[in-house]
Design a protein around this motif. Sequence first.
Motif, PDB file in Angstrom:
ATOM      1  N   PHE A 253      -5.507   0.314   9.365  1.00 52.00           N
ATOM      2  CA  PHE A 253      -6.601   0.861   8.562  1.00 52.00           C
ATOM      3  C   PHE A 253      -6.666   0.178   7.200  1.00 52.00           C
ATOM      4  O   PHE A 253      -7.727  -0.260   6.751  1.00 52.00           O
ATOM      5  CB  PHE A 253      -6.425   2.377   8.406  1.00 52.00           C
ATOM      6  N   VAL A 254      -5.528   0.060   6.521  1.00 59.09           N
ATOM      7  CA  VAL A 254      -5.472  -0.586   5.202  1.00 59.09           C
ATOM      8  C   VAL A 254      -5.939  -2.030   5.297  1.00 59.09           C
ATOM      9  O   VAL A 254      -6.725  -2.504   4.467  1.00 59.09           O
ATOM     10  CB  VAL A 254      -4.053  -0.496   4.592  1.00 59.09           C
ATOM     11  N   ASN A 255      -5.471  -2.756   6.313  1.00 59.89           N
ATOM     12  CA  ASN A 255      -5.891  -4.159   6.494  1.00 59.89           C
ATOM     13  C   ASN A 255      -7.398  -4.275   6.660  1.00 59.89           C
ATOM     14  O   ASN A 255      -8.019  -5.168   6.081  1.00 59.89           O
ATOM     15  CB  ASN A 255      -5.183  -4.790   7.688  1.00 59.89           C
TER      16      ASN A 255
ATOM     17  N   ALA B  90       0.834  -1.197   0.000  1.00 63.73           N
ATOM     18  CA  ALA B  90       0.000   0.000   0.000  1.00 63.73           C
ATOM     19  C   ALA B  90       0.870   1.248   0.000  1.00 63.73           C
ATOM     20  O   ALA B  90       1.983   1.260   0.531  1.00 63.73           O
ATOM     21  CB  ALA B  90      -0.921  -0.003   1.202  1.00 63.73           C
ATOM     22  N   MET B  91       0.324   2.287  -0.608  1.00 63.36           N
ATOM     23  CA  MET B  91       0.941   3.603  -0.587  1.00 63.36           C
ATOM     24  C   MET B  91      -0.170   4.626  -0.395  1.00 63.36           C
ATOM     25  O   MET B  91      -1.347   4.311  -0.535  1.00 63.36           O
ATOM     26  CB  MET B  91       1.726   3.864  -1.868  1.00 63.36           C
ATOM     27  N   TYR B  92       0.227   5.842  -0.030  1.00 67.69           N
ATOM     28  CA  TYR B  92      -0.771   6.877   0.176  1.00 67.69           C
ATOM     29  C   TYR B  92      -0.282   8.219  -0.353  1.00 67.69           C
ATOM     30  O   TYR B  92       0.912   8.434  -0.556  1.00 67.69           O
ATOM     31  CB  TYR B  92      -1.172   6.991   1.652  1.00 67.69           C
ATOM     32  N   HIS B  93      -1.243   9.088  -0.554  1.00 66.92           N
ATOM     33  CA  HIS B  93      -0.987  10.458  -0.993  1.00 66.92           C
ATOM     34  C   HIS B  93      -1.782  11.383  -0.084  1.00 66.92           C
ATOM     35  O   HIS B  93      -2.991  11.190   0.087  1.00 66.92           O
ATOM     36  CB  HIS B  93      -1.439  10.650  -2.453  1.00 66.92           C
TER      37      HIS B  93
ATOM     38  N   VAL C  26       3.207   2.826   2.786  1.00 63.04           N
ATOM     39  CA  VAL C  26       2.576   2.661   4.092  1.00 63.04           C
ATOM     40  C   VAL C  26       3.541   1.870   4.962  1.00 63.04           C
ATOM     41  O   VAL C  26       3.940   0.763   4.614  1.00 63.04           O
ATOM     42  CB  VAL C  26       1.211   1.933   3.964  1.00 63.04           C
ATOM     43  N   GLU C  27       3.944   2.478   6.079  1.00 64.25           N
ATOM     44  CA  GLU C  27       4.901   1.845   6.979  1.00 64.25           C
ATOM     45  C   GLU C  27       4.435   1.820   8.426  1.00 64.25           C
ATOM     46  O   GLU C  27       4.796   0.925   9.180  1.00 64.25           O
ATOM     47  CB  GLU C  27       6.249   2.554   6.881  1.00 64.25           C
ATOM     48  N   GLU C  28       3.640   2.796   8.833  1.00 62.45           N
ATOM     49  CA  GLU C  28       3.193   2.900  10.225  1.00 62.45           C
ATOM     50  C   GLU C  28       2.128   1.848  10.535  1.00 62.45           C
ATOM     51  O   GLU C  28       1.271   1.547   9.700  1.00 62.45           O
ATOM     52  CB  GLU C  28       2.618   4.298  10.493  1.00 62.45           C
TER      53      GLU C  28
ATOM     54  N   ASP D 285      -6.952 -12.409   6.525  1.00 69.32           N
ATOM     55  CA  ASP D 285      -5.501 -12.433   6.551  1.00 69.32           C
ATOM     56  C   ASP D 285      -4.944 -11.035   6.805  1.00 69.32           C
ATOM     57  O   ASP D 285      -5.595 -10.040   6.551  1.00 69.32           O
ATOM     58  CB  ASP D 285      -4.946 -12.923   5.207  1.00 69.32           C
ATOM     59  N   ASP D 286      -3.710 -10.976   7.303  1.00 69.82           N
ATOM     60  CA  ASP D 286      -3.001  -9.702   7.397  1.00 69.82           C
ATOM     61  C   ASP D 286      -2.248  -9.496   6.100  1.00 69.82           C
ATOM     62  O   ASP D 286      -1.708 -10.431   5.515  1.00 69.82           O
ATOM     63  CB  ASP D 286      -2.001  -9.705   8.557  1.00 69.82           C
ATOM     64  N   PHE D 287      -2.201  -8.270   5.667  1.00 69.26           N
ATOM     65  CA  PHE D 287      -1.537  -7.934   4.417  1.00 69.26           C
ATOM     66  C   PHE D 287      -0.387  -7.007   4.726  1.00 69.26           C
ATOM     67  O   PHE D 287      -0.474  -6.194   5.621  1.00 69.26           O
ATOM     68  CB  PHE D 287      -2.524  -7.248   3.472  1.00 69.26           C
ATOM     69  N   GLU D 288       0.702  -7.121   3.963  1.00 66.58           N
ATOM     70  CA  GLU D 288       1.837  -6.242   4.113  1.00 66.58           C
ATOM     71  C   GLU D 288       2.953  -6.756   3.259  1.00 66.58           C
ATOM     72  O   GLU D 288       3.160  -7.913   3.110  1.00 66.58           O
ATOM     73  CB  GLU D 288       2.258  -6.207   5.578  1.00 66.58           C
TER      74      GLU D 288
END
Length: 91
Positions: free
Chosen positions: A75-77, A52-55, A67-69, A88-91
């Motif tokens: 939130f993304v999960n 994931a990435m964000y702007h 996304v690192e925090e 599942d957990d994603f990362e």
Amino acid sequence: MDEDLKITLEDEEGVLHDYFLVYSFDHPELDRHYTIYTDYIPDEENNISYYAMYHDGDEEEGLQHAVEEDTDWDFVNSVLEAFLGEDDDFE
């Protein structure tokens, strides 16, 4: 795969990698837009990794952050689990 959903990102070493957009969404309280993507390459256990990435809305167009925090990943999960219907957990 639909070519419109494909993105190419450069890693730290300058190597280009192709990914596919999975889902994008806005944070309900922050001026932040998230994008989830994957390469659809299974690991040795046949699992697919999602990234994931964000702007942030007040930043220059096209500027993306990985996304690192943990709070961002939580939130993304939760959004991705609802979208994919998985636990599942994603990362």
